[in-house]
Design a protein around this motif. Structure first.
Motif, PDB file in Angstrom:
ATOM      1  N   ARG A  63       8.642  -1.699 -19.504  1.00 20.42           N
ATOM      2  CA  ARG A  63       8.907  -0.333 -19.320  1.00 20.42           C
ATOM      3  C   ARG A  63       7.770   0.187 -18.042  1.00 20.42           C
ATOM      4  NH1 ARG A  63      10.931   4.110 -22.891  1.00 20.42           N
ATOM      5  NH2 ARG A  63      12.623   3.883 -21.750  1.00 20.42           N
ATOM      6  N   ILE A  64       6.637  -0.353 -18.724  1.00 25.07           N
ATOM      7  CA  ILE A  64       5.238   0.035 -17.807  1.00 25.07           C
ATOM      8  C   ILE A  64       5.484  -0.570 -16.470  1.00 25.07           C
ATOM      9  CG2 ILE A  64       2.835  -0.019 -17.589  1.00 25.07           C
ATOM     10  CD1 ILE A  64       3.243   1.680 -19.693  1.00 25.07           C
ATOM     11  N   ALA A  65       5.924  -1.935 -16.522  1.00 31.08           N
ATOM     12  CA  ALA A  65       5.783  -2.813 -15.295  1.00 31.08           C
ATOM     13  C   ALA A  65       7.003  -2.027 -14.301  1.00 31.08           C
ATOM     14  CB  ALA A  65       6.280  -3.994 -15.644  1.00 31.08           C
ATOM     15  N   LEU A  66       8.162  -2.024 -14.685  1.00 23.26           N
ATOM     16  CA  LEU A  66       9.265  -1.099 -13.872  1.00 23.26           C
ATOM     17  C   LEU A  66       8.758   0.146 -13.481  1.00 23.26           C
ATOM     18  CD1 LEU A  66      12.256  -2.308 -15.747  1.00 23.26           C
ATOM     19  CD2 LEU A  66      11.674  -2.868 -13.395  1.00 23.26           C
ATOM     20  N   ASN A  67       8.302   1.027 -14.262  1.00 28.30           N
ATOM     21  CA  ASN A  67       8.040   2.262 -14.008  1.00 28.30           C
ATOM     22  C   ASN A  67       6.848   2.344 -12.601  1.00 28.30           C
ATOM     23  OD1 ASN A  67       9.617   3.721 -15.143  1.00 28.30           O
ATOM     24  ND2 ASN A  67       8.287   4.089 -16.890  1.00 28.30           N
ATOM     25  N   THR A  68       5.791   1.353 -12.816  1.00 25.76           N
ATOM     26  CA  THR A  68       4.702   1.124 -11.965  1.00 25.76           C
ATOM     27  C   THR A  68       5.101   0.348 -10.583  1.00 25.76           C
ATOM     28  OG1 THR A  68       3.138   0.721 -13.877  1.00 25.76           O
ATOM     29  CG2 THR A  68       2.490  -0.033 -11.789  1.00 25.76           C
ATOM     30  N   ALA A  69       6.072  -0.254 -10.711  1.00 29.50           N
ATOM     31  CA  ALA A  69       6.646  -1.130  -9.493  1.00 29.50           C
ATOM     32  C   ALA A  69       7.397  -0.009  -8.547  1.00 29.50           C
ATOM     33  CB  ALA A  69       7.427  -2.115 -10.030  1.00 29.50           C
ATOM     34  N   ILE A  70       8.040   0.942  -9.286  1.00 34.70           N
ATOM     35  CA  ILE A  70       9.053   1.887  -8.566  1.00 34.70           C
ATOM     36  C   ILE A  70       7.948   2.911  -7.837  1.00 34.70           C
ATOM     37  CG2 ILE A  70      10.599   3.874  -8.819  1.00 34.70           C
ATOM     38  CD1 ILE A  70      11.814   2.119 -11.097  1.00 34.70           C
ATOM     39  N   ILE A  71       6.976   3.267  -8.459  1.00 35.32           N
ATOM     40  CA  ILE A  71       5.912   4.378  -7.927  1.00 35.32           C
ATOM     41  C   ILE A  71       5.225   3.533  -6.708  1.00 35.32           C
ATOM     42  CG2 ILE A  71       3.673   5.419  -8.473  1.00 35.32           C
ATOM     43  CD1 ILE A  71       5.021   6.183 -11.159  1.00 35.32           C
ATOM     44  N   PHE A  72       4.718   2.094  -7.162  1.00 33.72           N
ATOM     45  CA  PHE A  72       4.115   1.278  -6.270  1.00 33.72           C
ATOM     46  C   PHE A  72       4.898   1.015  -4.718  1.00 33.72           C
ATOM     47  CE2 PHE A  72       2.123  -2.488  -4.331  1.00 33.72           C
ATOM     48  CZ  PHE A  72       0.740  -2.418  -4.547  1.00 33.72           C
ATOM     49  N   LEU A  73       6.176   0.761  -4.934  1.00 30.08           N
ATOM     50  CA  LEU A  73       7.015   0.680  -3.861  1.00 30.08           C
ATOM     51  C   LEU A  73       7.121   1.894  -3.048  1.00 30.08           C
ATOM     52  CD1 LEU A  73       8.992  -1.263  -2.488  1.00 30.08           C
ATOM     53  CD2 LEU A  73      10.889  -0.461  -3.960  1.00 30.08           C
ATOM     54  N   THR A  74       7.581   2.965  -3.648  1.00 25.90           N
ATOM     55  CA  THR A  74       7.438   4.159  -2.852  1.00 25.90           C
ATOM     56  C   THR A  74       6.226   4.516  -2.131  1.00 25.90           C
ATOM     57  OG1 THR A  74       8.972   5.083  -4.742  1.00 25.90           O
ATOM     58  CG2 THR A  74       8.069   6.605  -3.211  1.00 25.90           C
ATOM     59  N   ALA A  75       5.139   4.375  -2.840  1.00 24.87           N
ATOM     60  CA  ALA A  75       3.813   4.605  -2.098  1.00 24.87           C
ATOM     61  C   ALA A  75       3.623   3.610  -1.078  1.00 24.87           C
ATOM     62  CB  ALA A  75       2.597   4.456  -2.921  1.00 24.87           C
ATOM     63  N   ALA A  76       4.116   2.362  -1.079  1.00 26.39           N
ATOM     64  CA  ALA A  76       3.922   1.384  -0.184  1.00 26.39           C
ATOM     65  C   ALA A  76       4.682   1.496   1.053  1.00 26.39           C
ATOM     66  CB  ALA A  76       4.315  -0.068  -0.838  1.00 26.39           C
ATOM     67  N   LYS A  77       5.979   1.949   0.786  1.00 26.22           N
ATOM     68  CA  LYS A  77       6.893   2.420   1.940  1.00 26.22           C
ATOM     69  C   LYS A  77       6.316   3.530   2.749  1.00 26.22           C
ATOM     70  CE  LYS A  77      11.447   0.616   0.291  1.00 26.22           C
ATOM     71  NZ  LYS A  77      12.691   1.155  -0.171  1.00 26.22           N
ATOM     72  N   LYS A  78       5.768   4.648   2.065  1.00 26.09           N
ATOM     73  CA  LYS A  78       5.017   5.538   2.867  1.00 26.09           C
ATOM     74  C   LYS A  78       3.881   5.184   3.755  1.00 26.09           C
ATOM     75  CE  LYS A  78       6.442   9.271  -0.507  1.00 26.09           C
ATOM     76  NZ  LYS A  78       5.624  10.094  -1.595  1.00 26.09           N
ATOM     77  N   ARG A  79       3.183   4.047   3.279  1.00 24.49           N
ATOM     78  CA  ARG A  79       2.115   3.581   4.073  1.00 24.49           C
ATOM     79  C   ARG A  79       2.578   2.480   5.124  1.00 24.49           C
ATOM     80  NH1 ARG A  79       0.139   2.868  -1.183  1.00 24.49           N
ATOM     81  NH2 ARG A  79       0.174   1.081  -1.024  1.00 24.49           N
ATOM     82  N   ASN A  80       3.931   2.061   4.912  1.00 27.45           N
ATOM     83  CA  ASN A  80       4.657   1.359   5.841  1.00 27.45           C
ATOM     84  C   ASN A  80       3.944  -0.086   5.898  1.00 27.45           C
ATOM     85  OD1 ASN A  80       6.539   2.792   7.024  1.00 27.45           O
ATOM     86  ND2 ASN A  80       4.992   3.680   8.179  1.00 27.45           N
ATOM     87  N   PHE A  81       3.502  -0.478   4.824  1.00 28.09           N
ATOM     88  CA  PHE A  81       2.749  -1.741   4.481  1.00 28.09           C
ATOM     89  C   PHE A  81       3.807  -2.919   4.013  1.00 28.09           C
ATOM     90  CE2 PHE A  81      -1.220   0.172   3.065  1.00 28.09           C
ATOM     91  CZ  PHE A  81      -1.834   0.000   4.405  1.00 28.09           C
ATOM     92  N   ILE A  82       5.393  -2.661   3.858  1.00 26.40           N
ATOM     93  CA  ILE A  82       6.055  -3.550   3.468  1.00 26.40           C
ATOM     94  C   ILE A  82       6.884  -4.050   4.565  1.00 26.40           C
ATOM     95  CG2 ILE A  82       8.407  -3.929   2.196  1.00 26.40           C
ATOM     96  CD1 ILE A  82       7.415  -1.743   0.262  1.00 26.40           C
ATOM     97  N   GLY A  83       6.927  -5.488   4.825  1.00 29.42           N
ATOM     98  CA  GLY A  83       7.777  -6.253   5.668  1.00 29.42           C
ATOM     99  C   GLY A  83       8.405  -7.399   4.996  1.00 29.42           C
ATOM    100  N   ASN A  84       9.430  -8.009   5.883  1.00 29.77           N
ATOM    101  CA  ASN A  84       9.758  -9.107   5.397  1.00 29.77           C
ATOM    102  C   ASN A  84       9.040 -10.328   5.374  1.00 29.77           C
ATOM    103  OD1 ASN A  84      12.177  -7.777   4.676  1.00 29.77           O
ATOM    104  ND2 ASN A  84      12.980  -7.962   6.696  1.00 29.77           N
ATOM    105  N   GLU A  85       8.959 -11.291   4.727  1.00 25.65           N
ATOM    106  CA  GLU A  85       8.236 -12.439   4.468  1.00 25.65           C
ATOM    107  C   GLU A  85       9.029 -13.908   4.593  1.00 25.65           C
ATOM    108  OE1 GLU A  85       6.156 -14.212   0.936  1.00 25.65           O
ATOM    109  OE2 GLU A  85       4.399 -13.360   2.046  1.00 25.65           O
ATOM    110  N   ASP A  86       8.861 -14.485   5.334  1.00 28.31           N
ATOM    111  CA  ASP A  86       9.694 -15.738   5.703  1.00 28.31           C
ATOM    112  C   ASP A  86       9.456 -16.509   4.374  1.00 28.31           C
ATOM    113  OD1 ASP A  86      11.055 -18.024   6.265  1.00 28.31           O
ATOM    114  OD2 ASP A  86       9.905 -18.493   8.188  1.00 28.31           O
ATOM    115  N   PHE A  87      10.075 -16.821   3.342  1.00 28.37           N
ATOM    116  CA  PHE A  87      10.049 -17.521   2.164  1.00 28.37           C
ATOM    117  C   PHE A  87       9.717 -18.986   2.259  1.00 28.37           C
ATOM    118  CE2 PHE A  87      12.230 -13.980   0.443  1.00 28.37           C
ATOM    119  CZ  PHE A  87      11.696 -13.735  -0.831  1.00 28.37           C
TER     120      PHE A  87
END
Length: 166
Positions: A63-87
């Motif tokens: 529960r802690i991890a999922l809630n933190t991930a959702i908040i973190f993802l939202t904040a990261a999108k606002k900062r435009n740090f997220i991109g696609n990585e070639d696996f």
């Protein structure tokens, strides 16, 4: 180090796979995953003194991890740090590396990254074999609602996989 700190560190060490999986599901880049892993651990540490032990530590940590991930993802999108990585850039020891399995796993994670945060959570619970009752308790919704949302999330994932010819 006091006994509370040691107890927490022991539990985190035992259950770090939970944090790793959620970090990988929610973040594309390794650096972002590492940051999320650290943030989940930090948030769990802050909340640990209030852990009432009415559920398993792993359930509480999910529960802690999922809630933190959702908040973190939202904040990261606002900062435009997220991109696609070639696996394919991952370096893994060749002797232990199953190329076909890793390729399928990479495609799966790529598809999961295209889901919204809530659908990712449902897919994560599905892959971790949580029961409908457990998911309902974690998400704070009815079991019937879990079934509906789970089916929708799985269908979205199938559509993404099919449209990308995975």
């Amino acid at each position: 180090m006091n006994s509370l700190e040691q107890e927490f560190l022991d539990k985190i060490e035992k259950h770090k796979g939970i944090i790793f999986k959620i970090s990988k599901m929610y973040m594309d880049h390794k650096d972002d995953r590492d940051d999320l892993f650290q943030e989940i651990t930090f948030q769990a540490w802050k909340a640990y003194p209030n852990f009432r032990r009415q559920s398993e530590f792993s359930t509480w940590l999910y529960r802690i991890a999922l809630n933190t991930a959702i908040i973190f993802l939202t904040a990261a999108k606002k900062r435009n740090f997220i991109g696609n990585e070639d696996f394919t850039n991952y370096k893994i020891i060749q002797d232990e590396y199953d190329h076909e399995k890793e390729e399928k796993l990479a495609k799966m994670y790529n598809a999961v990254h295209q889901l919204d945060p809530i659908d990712k959570a449902f897919i994560f619970y599905y892959l971790e074999n949580f029961s409908g009752k457990q998911i309902a308790e974690q998400m704070g919704i009815s079991e019937g609602n879990v079934r509906v949302k789970m089916n929708r999330a799985k269908n979205k994932l199938k559509d993404i996989l099919n449209s990308n010819k995975y």
